[in-house]
Design a protein around this motif. Structure first.
Motif, mmCIF file in Angstrom:
data_model
loop_
_atom_site.group_PDB
_atom_site.id
_atom_site.type_symbol
_atom_site.label_atom_id
_atom_site.label_comp_id
_atom_site.label_asym_id
_atom_site.label_seq_id
_atom_site.Cartn_x
_atom_site.Cartn_y
_atom_site.Cartn_z
ATOM 1 N N ASP A 237 0.964 -1.420 0.012
ATOM 2 C CA ASP A 237 0.018 -0.263 -0.277
ATOM 3 C C ASP A 237 0.806 0.904 -0.102
ATOM 4 O OD1 ASP A 237 0.983 -0.485 3.043
ATOM 5 O OD2 ASP A 237 -0.723 0.293 2.940
ATOM 6 N N MET A 238 2.274 0.920 0.028
ATOM 7 C CA MET A 238 3.127 2.379 -0.113
ATOM 8 C C MET A 238 3.000 2.457 -1.986
ATOM 9 S SD MET A 238 7.039 1.753 1.183
ATOM 10 C CE MET A 238 6.370 1.523 3.237
ATOM 11 N N ALA A 239 3.557 3.854 -1.934
ATOM 12 C CA ALA A 239 3.978 4.794 -3.710
ATOM 13 C C ALA A 239 5.067 5.685 -3.226
ATOM 14 C CB ALA A 239 2.902 4.824 -4.000
ATOM 15 N N PHE A 240 5.726 5.436 -4.092
ATOM 16 C CA PHE A 240 6.728 6.359 -4.346
ATOM 17 C C PHE A 240 6.488 7.948 -5.368
ATOM 18 C CE2 PHE A 240 8.854 3.349 -2.172
ATOM 19 C CZ PHE A 240 8.863 3.500 -1.266
ATOM 20 N N VAL A 241 5.763 8.887 -4.959
ATOM 21 C CA VAL A 241 5.348 9.852 -6.147
ATOM 22 C C VAL A 241 6.672 10.542 -6.361
ATOM 23 C CG1 VAL A 241 4.922 12.239 -6.561
ATOM 24 C CG2 VAL A 241 3.499 9.969 -5.306
ATOM 25 N N CYS A 242 7.848 10.580 -7.482
ATOM 26 C CA CYS A 242 9.190 11.108 -7.724
ATOM 27 C C CYS A 242 8.748 12.610 -9.008
ATOM 28 C CB CYS A 242 10.020 10.405 -8.778
ATOM 29 S SG CYS A 242 9.540 8.265 -7.842
ATOM 30 N N VAL A 243 9.816 13.505 -8.523
ATOM 31 C CA VAL A 243 9.758 14.594 -9.508
ATOM 32 C C VAL A 243 10.301 14.468 -10.805
ATOM 33 C CG1 VAL A 243 9.327 16.008 -7.687
ATOM 34 C CG2 VAL A 243 11.496 15.392 -8.509
ATOM 35 N N ALA A 244 11.231 12.912 -10.742
ATOM 36 C CA ALA A 244 11.886 12.518 -12.295
ATOM 37 C C ALA A 244 12.336 11.309 -12.433
ATOM 38 C CB ALA A 244 13.518 13.638 -12.576
ATOM 39 N N LEU A 254 17.271 -0.058 -7.659
ATOM 40 C CA LEU A 254 17.118 -0.128 -5.878
ATOM 41 C C LEU A 254 16.056 -1.188 -4.911
ATOM 42 C CD1 LEU A 254 19.464 0.655 -2.599
ATOM 43 C CD2 LEU A 254 16.812 2.097 -2.192
ATOM 44 N N LEU A 255 15.259 -1.541 -5.050
ATOM 45 C CA LEU A 255 14.096 -2.105 -4.647
ATOM 46 C C LEU A 255 14.225 -3.490 -4.856
ATOM 47 C CD1 LEU A 255 11.272 0.079 -3.064
ATOM 48 C CD2 LEU A 255 13.112 -0.359 -1.904
ATOM 49 N N ARG A 256 14.822 -3.707 -6.330
ATOM 50 C CA ARG A 256 14.799 -4.599 -6.931
ATOM 51 C C ARG A 256 15.841 -5.223 -6.573
ATOM 52 N NH1 ARG A 256 15.560 -4.135 -13.439
ATOM 53 N NH2 ARG A 256 13.050 -3.471 -12.781
ATOM 54 N N THR A 261 9.948 -5.631 -6.798
ATOM 55 C CA THR A 261 9.204 -5.251 -8.024
ATOM 56 C C THR A 261 8.084 -4.224 -7.930
ATOM 57 O OG1 THR A 261 9.521 -7.787 -8.755
ATOM 58 C CG2 THR A 261 8.459 -5.982 -10.167
ATOM 59 N N ALA A 262 8.697 -3.486 -8.581
ATOM 60 C CA ALA A 262 7.134 -1.875 -9.007
ATOM 61 C C ALA A 262 5.867 -2.585 -9.585
ATOM 62 C CB ALA A 262 8.330 -0.508 -9.796
ATOM 63 N N GLY A 263 5.329 -1.390 -8.999
ATOM 64 C CA GLY A 263 3.851 -2.071 -9.509
ATOM 65 C C GLY A 263 3.417 -3.072 -8.270
ATOM 66 N N THR A 264 4.207 -4.451 -8.667
ATOM 67 C CA THR A 264 3.932 -5.741 -7.624
ATOM 68 C C THR A 264 4.076 -5.710 -5.911
ATOM 69 O OG1 THR A 264 4.102 -6.799 -9.645
ATOM 70 C CG2 THR A 264 4.281 -8.165 -7.347
ATOM 71 N N ASP A 265 5.374 -5.166 -5.672
ATOM 72 C CA ASP A 265 5.654 -4.998 -3.996
ATOM 73 C C ASP A 265 4.986 -3.380 -3.573
ATOM 74 O OD1 ASP A 265 5.672 -7.778 -4.111
ATOM 75 O OD2 ASP A 265 7.885 -6.817 -5.159
ATOM 76 N N PHE A 266 5.058 -2.557 -4.560
ATOM 77 C CA PHE A 266 4.577 -0.860 -4.293
ATOM 78 C C PHE A 266 4.676 -0.656 -5.557
ATOM 79 C CE2 PHE A 266 8.985 -1.697 -5.732
ATOM 80 C CZ PHE A 266 9.372 -0.465 -6.363
ATOM 81 N N ILE A 329 1.785 1.321 -11.395
ATOM 82 C CA ILE A 329 0.713 1.895 -10.762
ATOM 83 C C ILE A 329 -0.179 1.339 -10.641
ATOM 84 C CG2 ILE A 329 -0.432 4.065 -10.271
ATOM 85 C CD1 ILE A 329 2.252 4.286 -8.687
ATOM 86 N N LYS A 330 -0.905 0.164 -9.386
ATOM 87 C CA LYS A 330 -2.549 -0.599 -10.273
ATOM 88 C C LYS A 330 -2.761 -0.803 -8.937
ATOM 89 C CE LYS A 330 0.322 -3.822 -12.164
ATOM 90 N NZ LYS A 330 1.278 -5.180 -11.934
ATOM 91 N N LYS A 331 -4.043 -0.804 -8.685
ATOM 92 C CA LYS A 331 -5.243 -0.692 -8.131
ATOM 93 C C LYS A 331 -4.731 -1.964 -6.473
ATOM 94 C CE LYS A 331 -8.482 1.888 -10.350
ATOM 95 N NZ LYS A 331 -8.909 2.930 -9.568
#
Length: 333
Positions: A237-244, A254-256, A261-266, A329-331
């Motif tokens: 339920d955690m998301a990172f909104v980045c300016v670039a 880093l998290l890989r 995996t982005a979209g699956t784990d965050f 970004i997934k529901k």
């Protein structure tokens, strides 16, 4: 040493004026004399002095471009677009990179003014009325892109606030409950022009304020953001909104390494839609700030200023942005 028009005149037994007429295909001159001069010029490798010719017309047909860094894909795309449009309009381009150094930018502007460029596209690290006066004193048309300098410097860009607000609203609508806003430049040099990042943070905050759900919000505003993220327990339920995008990709990598995996784990959202994203998996959700259109409109405005000197210096051109759908970004509900 290259041959001159005076040398050609002596070789052909004519006046320098006749040589210039033949080379420029102007004025009254017999065809036989013209062909003789052109053939002699070709045989001796004559090359026109384009700088002298331009200065005689009061132009160098050169546009100066000063941006942050060509290693940043956004700016390399902008340089490419500006160069292409300049060439289509008969201009060459002189490129300088200020690398976030305010004094370096000032010296680059002085150098371009000394080289008599006809106009400048500037993504500035400086700002304010005093800096505007510094620019005005050159007497050279300037169009700012991305970072606004002052209200009386023509500007081209997207709405940074609206675009980040839309991106953040998209993340919130997906159901993420812990939102991290990642914007390292905010806590950089307090003297730097960070207009773009201030406006993006305004848009983020506005989206959070208008959200009708309770969310936990944290800000990562310095260049130690990777170390701070490394220490986090990552949840779905955690998301990172980045300016670039480049910041988002650093987080993804880093998290890989932790098997995440982005979209699956965050969740992960970028900004800029840089061209290298097409090589990245998973596909990054991002904001397309239409860099080619920004470059096109900035060049169009600058050329108008060069040719007419009648453009309203308060002119602002806001080009549209687009939200780019990826798979990071997934529901979550």
């Amino acid at each position: 040493m290259s041959i001159t028009t005076n040398d050609l005149a002596k070789l052909c037994g004519v006046s320098r004026t006749t040589v210039i007429r033949a080379l420029n295909n102007t004025g009254r001159i017999s065809d036989s004399t013209k062909q003789k001069i052109l053939q002699t010029a070709k045989e001796h490798g004559y090359k026109p002095d384009l700088l002298a010719r331009s200065l005689a017309r009061g132009r160098t047909n050169t546009i100066g471009v000063i941006v942050l860094d060509s290693n940043n894909r956004y700016f390399s795309q902008m340089i490419s677009a500006v160069s292409s449009i300049a060439e289509e309009n008969g201009f060459g381009v002189s490129i300088s990179l200020h690398t976030n150094d305010q004094q370096k930018e000032i010296e680059q502007l002085k150098r371009m003014a000394a080289y008599k460029v006809d106009g400048i596209i500037l993504s500035s690290i400086n700002e304010g009325e005093e800096y505007k006066k510094f620019l005005d004193d050159f007497g050279i048309p300037v169009v700012s892109v991305d970072n606004r300098i002052a209200k009386d410097i023509p500007f081209v860009g997207i709405s940074q606030r609206k675009s980040m607000k839309a991106a953040t609203a998209k993340v919130l609508a997906a159901g993420y409950k812990k939102i991290f806003f990642v914007c390292p430049p905010i806590k950089g040099n307090s003297n730097e022009n960070i207009y773009v990042h201030r406006k993006r943070m305004e848009g983020f905050r506005q989206a959070i304020e208008e959200c009708d759900k309770h969310v936990e919000v944290k800000y990562l505003l310095d260049w130690g953001y990777l170390e701070q993220i490394e220490a986090l327990k990552i949840t779905k339920d955690m998301a990172f909104v980045c300016v670039a995008d480049e910041i988002a990709l650093d987080i993804m990598m880093l998290l890989r390494h932790r098997g995440l995996t982005a979209g699956t784990d965050f969740g992960l959202h970028g900004f800029d839609a840089i061209d290298t994203l097409k090589y990245i998996t998973p596909e990054l959700d991002t904001v397309d700030n239409n860099v080619e259109l920004v470059a096109k409109e900035a060049m169009k405005l600058l050329i108008e200023m060069i040719n007419t000197n009648s453009v309203d210096k308060r002119k602002r051109i806001i080009v549209p942005f687009n939200l780019v759908e990826g798979t990071t970004i997934k529901k979550t509900f």
